[in-house]
Scaffold this active site. Structure first.
Site, mmCIF file in Angstrom:
data_model
loop_
_atom_site.group_PDB
_atom_site.id
_atom_site.type_symbol
_atom_site.label_atom_id
_atom_site.label_comp_id
_atom_site.label_asym_id
_atom_site.label_seq_id
_atom_site.Cartn_x
_atom_site.Cartn_y
_atom_site.Cartn_z
ATOM 1 N N LYS A 107 0.887 -1.199 -0.026
ATOM 2 C CA LYS A 107 -0.113 0.100 -0.023
ATOM 3 C C LYS A 107 0.897 1.341 0.102
ATOM 4 O O LYS A 107 1.952 1.215 0.626
ATOM 5 C CB LYS A 107 -0.974 -0.007 1.250
ATOM 6 N N GLY A 219 -20.507 6.743 2.313
ATOM 7 C CA GLY A 219 -19.549 6.976 1.145
ATOM 8 C C GLY A 219 -20.215 6.708 -0.217
ATOM 9 O O GLY A 219 -20.956 5.992 -0.625
ATOM 10 N N GLY A 221 -18.094 7.577 -2.966
ATOM 11 C CA GLY A 221 -16.831 7.425 -3.942
ATOM 12 C C GLY A 221 -17.018 6.677 -4.816
ATOM 13 O O GLY A 221 -18.290 6.081 -5.188
ATOM 14 N N ASN A 222 -15.982 6.263 -5.318
ATOM 15 C CA ASN A 222 -15.811 5.047 -6.485
ATOM 16 C C ASN A 222 -16.828 3.881 -5.811
ATOM 17 O O ASN A 222 -17.601 3.111 -6.832
ATOM 18 C CB ASN A 222 -14.509 4.794 -6.696
ATOM 19 N N GLY A 224 -18.616 3.266 -3.272
ATOM 20 C CA GLY A 224 -20.016 3.623 -2.544
ATOM 21 C C GLY A 224 -21.055 3.607 -4.118
ATOM 22 O O GLY A 224 -22.109 3.007 -4.205
HETATM 23 N N1 GLU Z 1 -7.140 0.197 -3.690
HETATM 24 C C1 GLU Z 1 -8.014 -1.097 -3.897
HETATM 25 C C2 GLU Z 1 -8.015 -1.968 -2.421
HETATM 26 O O1 GLU Z 1 -7.861 -1.471 -1.545
HETATM 27 C C3 GLU Z 1 -7.397 -1.944 -5.097
HETATM 28 C C4 GLU Z 1 -6.085 -2.222 -5.235
HETATM 29 C C5 GLU Z 1 -5.537 -2.889 -6.252
HETATM 30 O O2 GLU Z 1 -6.112 -2.761 -7.120
HETATM 31 O O3 GLU Z 1 -4.457 -3.191 -6.458
HETATM 32 O O4 GLU Z 1 -8.182 -2.924 -2.489
#
Ligand code: GLU
Length: 429
Positions: A107, A219, A221-222, A224
């Site tokens: 992350k 939420g 956003g994308n 929700g």
């Molecule tokens: N950010 C998204 C998650 O938390 C997607 C992560 C990704 O596609 O690598 O799962």
């Protein structure tokens, strides 16, 4: 049950510790998996539009890559911390494993508030982030993606910087790219749709149908948005949506007893998921306090915003009508709150399963990018649905057989897979 506020990393560790006990893991396995394998913290200097220079803090944490290259999004948030990113990286390891993707967990984040930044300034942050981490990421090392307040445009800037630095086209370096620029069809919808596929499977296991079900969502956003779109399309009714109001710097819940109309609400929402209060009133939505989404007479709650939104101090607000919570966000329910929900007979479909549609589609995007051959939208969605149905069935089945919660079942499957990979590689015994 703990009442002390936990950070996301502490939450992730305590969830892991519980499963490590259930699996009777040895000390080396625990020591390896309770912490990230690598972490990077760096400065990103940016020349601002007014000519001044501002230094932003950036992070990338790689929790585990025994099953494949690291995978996980990059968040832009004013309250971002290295500790939050550590917890989220750990959750990515388990998410990729429960979805049975050949990927590890990572992350990233930047401490910044995109609401206060021009697009040019955001572009400079994206490029600066890549410049600092270029040697430690890549299609076979660690693959970033969008997350809170980052979009396909941010991914394309990051890709462009990466390709400029390494001197070749590397579309597999990052996912969530724009369609036509190496992105996959349906990647934008995938996380929200995956939440609803998982909800449908969980309801099916309880002999319930999705049609007619009522939900309240946090939420817009994308995640929700697309959860609401698919749920209403499949015959469910969304009674309320809670979202952040940048002007008042607090959240509000917008509710309408006849239910939410997705297209109508989407039309009055900004790019951060903020709903215009005046237009919402004109459309007949009642505006209530931010936490009111918990109190709606709905059967399903879908937290699809940030971590630690359902805690010991507000869990009692959860309406008696609620039967199930489906975690669209990462880490929305604290372990203490979850224990209280389970005691009330409310099931929690955990984040690592419920929101794994996003990373599953990211995996499809990587496969398409690496082979430079792109699939039809229907093909992507069919593959996504079949993977989500399979992962949900495995978790629901194990929970039933072992008599454990859905989170514990999902963790049992994923931790076991990751431990096995670490053992097979000879990292631990
Ligand atoms: N950010 C998204 C998650 O938390 C997607 C992560 C990704 O596609 O690598 O799962």
């Amino acid at each position: 049950m703990t009442t002390v506020a936990q950070t996301p990393f502490q939450m992730a560790q305590s969830q892991f510790d519980r499963v490590a006990d259930l699996l009777d893991l040895n000390q080396a396995a625990r020591d390896l998996l309770r912490f990230p394998i690598r972490e990077y913290s760096f400065a990103i200097p940016v020349r601002m539009d007014d000519g001044s220079t501002q230094i932003f803090r950036g992070f990338r944490v790689q929790h585990n890559d025994a099953r494949g290259p690291g995978k996980g999004g990059v968040r832009f948030h004013p309250q971002e911390t290295l500790d939050t990113v550590r917890g989220l990286a750990m959750w990515m390891t388990w998410k990729c494993a429960v979805a049975d993707l050949p990927l590890g967990g990572a992350k990233g984040g930047v401490v910044c508030d995109p609401h206060q930044l021009s697009m040019r300034e955001q572009e400079q942050i994206c490029r600066g982030w890549v410049r600092q981490i270029v040697r430690n990421v890549g299609a076979n090392t660690d693959v970033p993606a969008p997350d809170v307040m980052t979009s396909a445009q941010h991914m394309l800037w990051m890709l462009d910087e990466f390709e400029t630095l390494v001197g070749s086209r590397q579309p597999g370096f990052i996912t969530g790219k724009p369609v036509g620029m190496g992105g996959s069809l349906a990647r934008t919808e995938a996380t929200g749709y995956g939440v609803i596929y998982t909800l449908r499977e969980a309801l099916r296991a309880r002999f319930r149908k999705l049609e007619g079900v009522t939900a309240s969502v946090q939420g817009f956003g994308n995640v929700g948005q697309y959860a609401v779109q698919l749920l209403t399309k499949l015959g469910g009714k969304v009674l309320a949506i809670s979202c952040w109001d940048q002007k008042d710097r607090c959240s509000y819940t917008y509710a309408r007893s006849s239910g939410v109309d997705f297209d109508e609400l989407k039309g009055i929402t900004d790019r951060f998921g903020g709903i215009d209060p005046d237009k919402a009133r004109d459309l007949g939505y009642e505006r209530m306090a931010g936490d009111a989404w918990l109190e709606q007479e709905a059967e399903i709650l879908i937290p699809a915003a940030l971590d630690r939104e359902i805690r010991e101090d507000n869990v009692e607000k959860v309406a008696s009508s609620v039967k199930m919570i489906v975690e669209g966000a990462n880490g929305p329910t604290t372990p203490g709150a979850e224990a209280m929900l389970l005691k009330r007979g409310i099931e929690v479909v955990p984040d690592l399963l419920a929101n794994s549609g996003g990373v599953t589609c990211s995996y499809f995007e990587q496969v398409q990018s690496n082979s430079n051959y792109y699939w039809e939208r229907d093909e992507v969605l069919a593959k996504l649905e079949s993977r989500m149905v399979g992962a949900s069935a495995a978790v629901l089945d194990l929970a039933e057989r072992r008599g454990v919660s859905l989170r514990e079942a999902a963790y049992l499957i994923s931790v076991d897979r990751v431990v096995r990979a670490c053992r097979d590689r000879g990292w631990i015994q």
